[in-house]
Design an enzyme around this catalytic site. Structure first.
Site, PDB file in Angstrom:
ATOM      1  N   HIS A 186      40.174  43.453  45.261  1.00 28.47           N
ATOM      2  CA  HIS A 186      38.949  43.956  45.031  1.00 28.47           C
ATOM      3  C   HIS A 186      38.252  45.032  46.142  1.00 28.47           C
ATOM      4  CE1 HIS A 186      35.132  42.789  42.343  1.00 28.47           C
ATOM      5  NE2 HIS A 186      35.226  44.166  42.563  1.00 28.47           N
TER       6      HIS A 186
ATOM      7  N   GLU B  16      38.453  34.857  42.501  1.00 27.38           N
ATOM      8  CA  GLU B  16      38.516  35.499  43.368  1.00 27.38           C
ATOM      9  C   GLU B  16      37.934  34.775  44.870  1.00 27.38           C
ATOM     10  OE1 GLU B  16      36.731  39.561  43.171  1.00 27.38           O
ATOM     11  OE2 GLU B  16      37.739  40.134  41.600  1.00 27.38           O
TER      12      GLU B  16
ATOM     13  N   ARG C  60      35.538  43.690  36.278  1.00 30.94           N
ATOM     14  CA  ARG C  60      35.264  42.461  36.522  1.00 30.94           C
ATOM     15  C   ARG C  60      36.433  41.619  35.822  1.00 30.94           C
ATOM     16  NH1 ARG C  60      32.364  44.023  39.892  1.00 30.94           N
ATOM     17  NH2 ARG C  60      30.213  43.352  40.298  1.00 30.94           N
TER      18      ARG C  60
END
Length: 315
Positions: A276, A257, A228
């Protein structure tokens, strides 16, 4: 018994459900196609908007168990969720193969100087003597030795790497040459060639990789984050990369994000940024389905569920 399935997973899961299970589908905006007042089980989707998630929860007064396809669940532990008596299980283990392979990609990208080689190709330039490193005998420190950390260690050992790990309790694990406790990993930073973040985001790990940690790393070291973004102090990382405290970073996750276009990380030549995506695989839905169907059988027969989350610990 009635359950909720995300629209993108329902076609994969529904064919495996017992005939007495009634399904209500939910889309990414939280829209439901049926009555959910008596729903007992909820397989949540990959929501990017927390208010949508809380909106769905508020409509489920009878909810007893929630299955998440994600390994990390920090985004699900909202105040609205924590005040309810709901069992939460996560997707620990189902992402280990693709993410661990991605970590090796980040390391090889750095070791084999692929960025420079790609530039030479784009320039139609034949350059001999480009400096390339080996992973063999390099030292890898993995912060977080759960399913993903262990899968990374397994693959790193195949490359002949020295593998160290940090976990809450310093107990031995296969493929790790050294395991230290949660308070000892900083002492290993000066000797690590690669540092991989594979720990959950919790109040204790938020900002874990700060300026002090980055200063302890070798100037030749490479930081990789597949966990994360908030585990890393992003401002400190930008400074470390800009001023040469470390050689570079591979980031599959960042604090905000999508990463805003104006973020300085985009422009740093020693950063490899990916959106991601390290967990993505053509086998992902199959693994999500297998885990949920197994847990559903356990739930219906009163057996312990797999991957139950400790909501206080955050994983």
């Amino acid at each position: 018994m009635k359950i909720i399935l995300p629209v993108n997973l329902a076609p994969d899961i529904e064919p495996h459900l017992p005939s007495d299970i009634e399904v209500v589908q939910v889309d990414s905006e939280g829209n439901l196609n049926g009555d959910v007042s008596d729903v007992e089980i909820y397989v949540n989707g990959f929501y990017s908007n927390f208010s949508i998630y809380d909106k769905v929860l508020a409509l489920l007064p009878a909810l007893r168990w929630q299955q998440s396809p994600s390994a990390g669940v920090n985004h699900l532990l909202t105040p609205a969720f924590l005040q309810r008596d709901i069992i939460l299980t996560n997707g620990a283990g189902i992402h280990a193969i693709p993410i661990s392979e991605f970590v090796l990609t980040f390391m090889l990208y750095h070791a084999k100087n692929l960025r420079k080689l790609q530039i030479f190709q784009e320039q139609h330039t034949w350059v001999r003597g480009v400096f390339l490193e080996e992973l063999a005998n390099a030292t890898l420190l993995i912060i977080g030795t759960g399913n993903i950390g262990q899968a990374i260690a397994h693959r790193a050992k195949a490359f002949g790497m020295q593998v160290w790990g940090s976990r809450r309790r310093a107990e031995p694990l296969p493929n790790f040459d050294k395991i230290v406790g949660v308070d000892e990993w900083r002492s290993l930073l000066p000797a690590a060639d690669y540092v991989v973040i594979a720990t959950p985001l919790t109040p204790e790990t938020r900002g874990l990789i700060d300026a002090t940690a980055l200063r302890l790393m070798r100037r030749s070291a490479y930081l990789i984050n597949i966990a994360r973004g908030a585990i890393v102090d992003e401002a400190a990382l930008v400074t470390a990369l800009s001023e040469g405290w470390i050689a570079g970073a591979g980031l599959d996750t960042v604090t905000t994000e999508p990463l805003p276009p104006e973020n300085p990380l985009w422009s740093l030549p020693n950063v490899f940024i990916t959106p991601h995506c390290s967990a993505l695989s053509p086998y992902l839905k199959e693994r999500i389905t297998e885990l949920f169907i197994d847990n559903l059988k356990r739930y219906q027969t009163g057996q312990p569920l797999r991957n139950v989350v400790d909501k206080q610990a955050g994983y």
